[in-house]
Write an enzyme that holds these catalytic residues in place. Structure first.
Site: not given
Ligand code: F6P
Length: 343
Positions: A11, A128-129, A172
């Site tokens: 991400g 960001i997590d 998160g």
């Molecule tokens: O790992 C970072 C994050 O923003 C998580 O908090 C979230 O669950 C995930 O990525 C969302 O991923 P995507 O942008 O692929 O939907």
């Protein structure tokens, strides 16, 4: 002239461009050339890259996202069994001396395997997590935290005007760092995170207790990865190449339960990708910059399989191996401290 490749995987997150810019500037200073692979591991598998010179990284420091693009491609688990060989070929074809992989647990897990196979790879932690081990912070977290806090601040006035319970769903996946700290900073009345079992009766009692003191509104911060009945709340069943489900929906489910059980009018806000978009905070720009310079220093020293890390106020390096595998979750004592402010 020696050549460094760089890629951003997983991400996106605010501060990636600061790392790219810093790595390029430090490489230029050292007399090295840099190429940037497009869209994470996909770009290095397909040998798709752009040249990164001084001009290419000019004016990007304050920009969110990544100028290189990103993807959740996993060369060890995609449809093509030759992906890892293709990566090795890309190294050879371009005469690459090193690769900087910027990513979270998944991207760095791949970087670690490649380093173990003998490729000259170093890592830079991002998410960001903030759930990556062996570093106090990952860049991107501070920006997401500030956005989520501002959103909670904004929800207060509308909650108060309408005498409502406001549930705010915060990103998160496996760790509740953003929800916990945004909840603390924004004065949420209950905070729910993946690390702690959600007890819906207890949540409703806390809200009722607060309202019995004369308060007419409440704010509930919930991490998307918090579980209901020990189950993830997801939007679809499919897994990505790293085995993750797409989370989402706990806010709405919780909001309905709270309204049904307390009788208080409830509204739900899902912050979603707002938390990941836009300009990085000064903290994330500086951390990204320090990581980018350090990554090139690791390459100059031939420290393969190492990752940049913030420990205290120092930038150090640790084995990527130690940072992946086990996530850095919120300690129980920290959550217990936050409970002082519940209800
Ligand atoms: O790992 C970072 C994050 O923003 C998580 O908090 C979230 O669950 C995930 O990525 C969302 O991923 P995507 O942008 O692929 O939907």
């Amino acid at each position: 002239m020696k050549k460094i490749g760089i890629l951003t995987g997983g991400g996106d997150c605010p501060g990636l461009n600061a790392v790219i810019r810093a790595a390029v500037r430090k490489s230029i200073q050292a007399g090295w050339e840099v190429i940037g692979f497009k869209n994470g591991w996909k770009g290095i598998i397909n040998n798709e890259y752009v040249s990164l010179d001084h001009n290419a990284v000019s004016g990007i420091l304050h920009r969110g996202g990544t100028i290189l693009g990103t993807s959740r491609t996993n060369p060890y688990n995609d449809d093509d069994s030759t992906s890892v060989d293709k990566i090795k070929n890309t190294f050879k074809e371009n005469g690459m001396d090193a690769l900087i992989a910027i990513g979270g647990e998944d991207t760095l897990g791949v970087a670690n395997k490649l380093a173990q196979e003998g490729l000259p790879v170093v890592g830079v932690p991002k998410t960001i997590d903030n759930d990556l081990n062996c570093t106090d912070y990952t860049f991107g977290f501070d920006t997401a935290l500030n956005i989520a806090t501002e959103c909670i601040d904004r929800l207060h006035s509308t909650a108060e005007s309408h005498n409502r319970v406001m549930v705010v769903e915060i990103m998160g996946r496996h760790a509740g760092w953003i929800a916990l700290e945004a909840g603390l900073a924004g004065g949420a009345d209950v905070i729910l995170i993946p690390e702690e079992k959600v007890n819906i009766e207890e949540v409703c009692n806390l809200i009722k207790k607060r309202h019995s003191r004369g308060k007419t509104f409440s704010i509930i911060a919930v991490a998307e990865g918090a579980q209901l009945d020990n189950q993830d709340v997801t939007t679809e069943e499919d897994l990505d190449q790293f085995g993750h489900v797409r989370l989402g929906g706990i806010g709405n489910q919780l909001g309905k339960m709270i309204e049904d059980k307390t009788g208080f009018e409830t509204r739900v806000t899902v912050l979603g990708h707002i938390q990941r978009g836009g300009t990085p905070t000064a903290f994330d720009r500086v951390l990204g910059t320090r990581f980018g310079v350090k990554a090139v220093e690791l390459i100059l020293a031939g420290k393969w399989g190492r990752m940049t890390s913030l420990q205290g106020n120092k930038i150090v390096d640790v084995p990527i191996q130690d940072a992946v595998g086990v996530l850095k979750t919120v300690p129980e004592e920290y959550y217990n401290m936050a409970k002082v402010f519940f209800g």
